[in-house]
Each structure stands twice: as structure tokens, then as C-alpha cells.
Design a protein around this motif. Structure first.
Motif, PDB file in Angstrom:
ATOM      1  N   LEU A  61      32.503  38.617 123.602  1.00 39.03           N
ATOM      2  CA  LEU A  61      33.056  38.496 122.578  1.00 39.03           C
ATOM      3  C   LEU A  61      34.634  38.294 122.413  1.00 39.03           C
ATOM      4  O   LEU A  61      35.048  38.974 123.411  1.00 39.03           O
ATOM      5  N   ARG A  62      35.016  37.237 121.933  1.00 41.31           N
ATOM      6  CA  ARG A  62      36.752  36.935 122.096  1.00 41.31           C
ATOM      7  C   ARG A  62      37.223  36.769 120.736  1.00 41.31           C
ATOM      8  O   ARG A  62      36.748  36.262 120.001  1.00 41.31           O
ATOM      9  N   HIS A  63      38.105  37.559 120.700  1.00 39.82           N
ATOM     10  CA  HIS A  63      39.163  37.793 119.490  1.00 39.82           C
ATOM     11  C   HIS A  63      40.641  36.923 119.923  1.00 39.82           C
ATOM     12  O   HIS A  63      41.169  37.097 120.654  1.00 39.82           O
ATOM     13  N   HIS A  64      41.089  36.127 118.923  1.00 37.24           N
ATOM     14  CA  HIS A  64      42.288  35.229 119.254  1.00 37.24           C
ATOM     15  C   HIS A  64      43.096  35.903 118.444  1.00 37.24           C
ATOM     16  O   HIS A  64      42.998  36.092 117.218  1.00 37.24           O
ATOM     17  N   LEU A  65      44.318  36.329 119.173  1.00 33.93           N
ATOM     18  CA  LEU A  65      45.535  36.635 118.139  1.00 33.93           C
ATOM     19  C   LEU A  65      46.905  36.360 118.889  1.00 33.93           C
ATOM     20  O   LEU A  65      46.801  35.644 119.637  1.00 33.93           O
ATOM     21  N   ALA A  66      47.659  36.670 118.211  1.00 40.52           N
ATOM     22  CA  ALA A  66      49.016  36.470 118.740  1.00 40.52           C
ATOM     23  C   ALA A  66      50.070  37.899 118.326  1.00 40.52           C
ATOM     24  O   ALA A  66      49.936  38.399 117.155  1.00 40.52           O
ATOM     25  N   LEU A  67      50.703  38.218 119.318  1.00 41.58           N
ATOM     26  CA  LEU A  67      51.674  39.382 119.141  1.00 41.58           C
ATOM     27  C   LEU A  67      53.062  39.297 119.862  1.00 41.58           C
ATOM     28  O   LEU A  67      53.181  38.550 120.672  1.00 41.58           O
ATOM     29  N   PRO A  68      53.829  39.832 119.298  1.00 40.96           N
ATOM     30  CA  PRO A  68      55.219  39.878 119.811  1.00 40.96           C
ATOM     31  C   PRO A  68      55.200  40.462 121.423  1.00 40.96           C
ATOM     32  O   PRO A  68      54.288  41.105 121.773  1.00 40.96           O
ATOM     33  N   GLY A  69      55.882  39.629 122.222  1.00 35.15           N
ATOM     34  CA  GLY A  69      55.791  40.064 123.521  1.00 35.15           C
ATOM     35  C   GLY A  69      56.162  41.506 124.137  1.00 35.15           C
ATOM     36  O   GLY A  69      55.471  41.940 124.987  1.00 35.15           O
ATOM     37  N   ASP A  70      56.740  42.017 123.300  1.00 36.85           N
ATOM     38  CA  ASP A  70      57.401  43.348 123.628  1.00 36.85           C
ATOM     39  C   ASP A  70      56.270  44.487 123.480  1.00 36.85           C
ATOM     40  O   ASP A  70      56.369  45.657 123.585  1.00 36.85           O
ATOM     41  N   VAL A  71      55.247  44.004 122.604  1.00 38.84           N
ATOM     42  CA  VAL A  71      54.127  45.139 122.393  1.00 38.84           C
ATOM     43  C   VAL A  71      52.709  44.992 123.138  1.00 38.84           C
ATOM     44  O   VAL A  71      51.512  45.456 122.985  1.00 38.84           O
ATOM     45  N   VAL A  72      52.880  43.740 123.602  1.00 33.34           N
ATOM     46  CA  VAL A  72      51.582  43.253 124.553  1.00 33.34           C
ATOM     47  C   VAL A  72      51.099  44.197 125.558  1.00 33.34           C
ATOM     48  O   VAL A  72      49.815  44.644 125.426  1.00 33.34           O
ATOM     49  N   ASP A  73      51.819  45.001 126.247  1.00 39.72           N
ATOM     50  CA  ASP A  73      51.357  46.062 127.088  1.00 39.72           C
ATOM     51  C   ASP A  73      50.844  47.202 126.330  1.00 39.72           C
ATOM     52  O   ASP A  73      49.836  47.784 126.774  1.00 39.72           O
ATOM     53  N   THR A  74      51.284  47.550 125.314  1.00 42.96           N
ATOM     54  CA  THR A  74      51.020  48.669 124.262  1.00 42.96           C
ATOM     55  C   THR A  74      49.542  48.186 123.882  1.00 42.96           C
ATOM     56  O   THR A  74      48.493  48.880 123.911  1.00 42.96           O
ATOM     57  N   ALA A  75      49.414  47.010 123.313  1.00 44.00           N
ATOM     58  CA  ALA A  75      48.107  46.682 122.765  1.00 44.00           C
ATOM     59  C   ALA A  75      46.985  46.372 124.010  1.00 44.00           C
ATOM     60  O   ALA A  75      45.834  46.704 123.734  1.00 44.00           O
ATOM     61  N   HIS A 130      51.587  45.511 114.621  1.00 43.01           N
ATOM     62  CA  HIS A 130      52.544  45.154 115.605  1.00 43.01           C
ATOM     63  C   HIS A 130      53.173  43.758 115.330  1.00 43.01           C
ATOM     64  O   HIS A 130      53.874  43.175 116.265  1.00 43.01           O
ATOM     65  N   GLY A 131      53.283  43.227 113.927  1.00 43.52           N
ATOM     66  CA  GLY A 131      54.017  42.204 113.718  1.00 43.52           C
ATOM     67  C   GLY A 131      53.207  40.895 114.242  1.00 43.52           C
ATOM     68  O   GLY A 131      53.763  39.977 114.307  1.00 43.52           O
ATOM     69  N   GLY A 132      51.896  40.817 114.509  1.00 41.23           N
ATOM     70  CA  GLY A 132      51.127  39.568 114.980  1.00 41.23           C
ATOM     71  C   GLY A 132      50.294  39.020 113.828  1.00 41.23           C
ATOM     72  O   GLY A 132      50.530  39.164 112.669  1.00 41.23           O
ATOM     73  N   GLU A 133      49.646  38.062 114.472  1.00 39.16           N
ATOM     74  CA  GLU A 133      48.593  37.355 113.674  1.00 39.16           C
ATOM     75  C   GLU A 133      47.065  37.155 114.250  1.00 39.16           C
ATOM     76  O   GLU A 133      47.114  37.526 115.574  1.00 39.16           O
ATOM     77  N   THR A 134      46.115  37.195 113.320  1.00 38.94           N
ATOM     78  CA  THR A 134      44.966  36.860 114.228  1.00 38.94           C
ATOM     79  C   THR A 134      44.150  35.642 113.905  1.00 38.94           C
ATOM     80  O   THR A 134      44.669  35.002 112.749  1.00 38.94           O
ATOM     81  N   PHE A 135      43.352  35.076 114.749  1.00 37.28           N
ATOM     82  CA  PHE A 135      42.910  33.568 114.413  1.00 37.28           C
ATOM     83  C   PHE A 135      41.545  33.461 114.410  1.00 37.28           C
ATOM     84  O   PHE A 135      40.991  32.432 114.949  1.00 37.28           O
ATOM     85  N   GLY A 136      40.602  34.613 114.244  1.00 39.25           N
ATOM     86  CA  GLY A 136      39.263  34.678 114.544  1.00 39.25           C
ATOM     87  C   GLY A 136      38.627  34.908 115.697  1.00 39.25           C
ATOM     88  O   GLY A 136      39.427  35.623 116.606  1.00 39.25           O
ATOM     89  N   TRP A 137      37.364  34.540 115.678  1.00 39.97           N
ATOM     90  CA  TRP A 137      36.731  35.241 116.868  1.00 39.97           C
ATOM     91  C   TRP A 137      35.564  34.179 117.373  1.00 39.97           C
ATOM     92  O   TRP A 137      35.159  33.284 116.430  1.00 39.97           O
ATOM     93  N   ASP A 138      35.180  34.236 118.459  1.00 35.19           N
ATOM     94  CA  ASP A 138      33.978  33.376 118.965  1.00 35.19           C
ATOM     95  C   ASP A 138      33.219  34.258 120.156  1.00 35.19           C
ATOM     96  O   ASP A 138      33.733  35.302 120.454  1.00 35.19           O
ATOM     97  N   ALA A 139      32.231  33.612 120.481  1.00 32.93           N
ATOM     98  CA  ALA A 139      31.094  34.379 121.412  1.00 32.93           C
ATOM     99  C   ALA A 139      30.712  33.338 122.409  1.00 32.93           C
ATOM    100  O   ALA A 139      30.340  32.101 122.081  1.00 32.93           O
ATOM    101  N   LEU A 140      30.605  33.861 123.700  1.00 30.19           N
ATOM    102  CA  LEU A 140      30.102  33.132 124.664  1.00 30.19           C
ATOM    103  C   LEU A 140      28.713  33.490 125.195  1.00 30.19           C
ATOM    104  O   LEU A 140      28.743  34.880 125.569  1.00 30.19           O
ATOM    105  N   GLN A 141      27.820  32.697 125.680  1.00 27.30           N
ATOM    106  CA  GLN A 141      26.638  33.222 126.550  1.00 27.30           C
ATOM    107  C   GLN A 141      26.457  32.041 127.510  1.00 27.30           C
ATOM    108  O   GLN A 141      26.678  31.124 127.209  1.00 27.30           O
ATOM    109  N   PRO A 142      25.728  32.443 128.472  1.00 26.06           N
ATOM    110  CA  PRO A 142      25.306  31.587 129.509  1.00 26.06           C
ATOM    111  C   PRO A 142      24.695  30.227 128.921  1.00 26.06           C
ATOM    112  O   PRO A 142      23.751  30.524 127.925  1.00 26.06           O
ATOM    113  N   ARG A 143      24.673  29.066 129.588  1.00 26.18           N
ATOM    114  CA  ARG A 143      23.942  27.901 128.864  1.00 26.18           C
ATOM    115  C   ARG A 143      22.443  27.944 129.313  1.00 26.18           C
ATOM    116  O   ARG A 143      22.249  28.666 130.224  1.00 26.18           O
ATOM    117  N   ALA A 144      22.001  27.508 128.381  1.00 26.78           N
ATOM    118  CA  ALA A 144      20.400  27.587 128.429  1.00 26.78           C
ATOM    119  C   ALA A 144      19.814  26.502 129.538  1.00 26.78           C
ATOM    120  O   ALA A 144      20.425  25.594 129.685  1.00 26.78           O
TER     121      ALA A 144
END
Length: 145
Positions: A61-75, A130-144
Motif C-alpha cells: 500500500l502506497r500513500h502519496h503526500l508532500a511535506l515541508p522538508g523540516d518535518v520529514v524526519d519527524t513524519a 505538518h503543513g503538507g498535502e496528500t495525493f491519494g493511494w495505490d497498491a501493488l501486487q506481483p504480476r500474474a
């Protein structure tokens, strides 16, 4: 043997779970099988339209987001406590506002609508605090094969 079965049941594991292939977030054979990039779309709707998703197998499961650089380590530290890996990249490369670091949070899990929705809310809360944004999610599985 009964004690072993009881212990596995307490961990939420069944015999069939032990037989499933183990995947990692770095498996090269993964493909996107379901996505929801629209904040108004229910996870159940996204999963229902996913023709290639196998609900019995684990997924990344992957969640896409963006955060200010100074809070990345905290997140990263907050998410690591629940086995999430936070890396640069993802959909935020093209969609985030200037000054934010595009990120993707990844974790292997079994997908269902409830857990996708819960994690979407969690990522939205993290980004908002943290003053950021989200851009949705997707999920990956092995190719059939």
C-alpha cells in the motif's frame, strides 16, 4: 500441535497465510493493481473496480503526500512505529506546491476497504498537522504469471 494452532490463531495467522508468498516494498515484479487518487472516492469503490487486485494476497500500500522538508524526519519516525517506510518521490513530484518534499509512504499489508480508509485518514491528518498535502493511494501486487 493444538498449542501451535492456537498460537498462530492468536497472531491472526492461518495455515494458508503461511503458504502465501512474502513480498517486500522493493520487489521488482510489482504492478499497480488498484488506486484511488480522488479524495471523495470510497476505498470500497476503488477496490470494487480493481480487476487485477487479489484480495487474498498481501499488497504494498502506497500513500502519496508532500511535506515541508523540516518535518520529514519527524513524519518518518511517526510512521516507522507502524512499519511504514517513508521515501522521497511519488505523485507529489508533479502535484505538490513549491517548498514541499514529495513523499510516498509504503507498507506491506492485506488490503480491505476499512484499513485503506483508516490509513487514508491517518495520512491526511499527518499532512494537515505538518503543513503538507496528500495525493491519494495505490497498491501493488506481483504480476500474474
Amino acid at each position: 500441535m493444538k498449542t501451535l494452532r492456537s498460537a498462530l490463531a492468536a497472531l491472526g495467522l492461518r495455515r494458508t497465510d503461511r503458504d502465501k508468498p512474502v513480498i517486500s516494498i522493493d520487489d521488482p515484479g510489482l504492478q499497480v493493481v488498484v488506486w484511488s487518487y480522488d479524495d471523495t472516492e470510497a476505498a470500497s469503490t476503488a477496490l470494487a473496480r480493481a480487476a487485477d487486485w487479489n484480495p487474498d494476497d498481501p499488497a504494498v500500500l502506497r500513500h502519496h503526500l508532500a511535506l515541508p522538508g523540516d518535518v520529514v524526519d519527524t513524519a518518518r519516525a511517526l510512521l516507522a512505529s507502524d512499519e511504514w517506510t517513508l521515501r522521497t518521490g511519488g505523485r507529489g513530484d508533479d502535484l505538490s506546491v513549491s517548498g514541499l518534499t514529495p513523499l510516498v509512504a509504503l507498507r506491506v499489508q492485506r488490503l480491505d476497504a476499512l484499513h485503506c480508509s483508516q490509513e487514508t485518514s491517518r495520512m491526511a491528518g499527518l499532512a494537515q498537522r505538518h503543513g503538507g498535502e496528500t495525493f491519494g493511494w495505490d497498491a501493488l501486487q506481483p504480476r500474474a504469471e
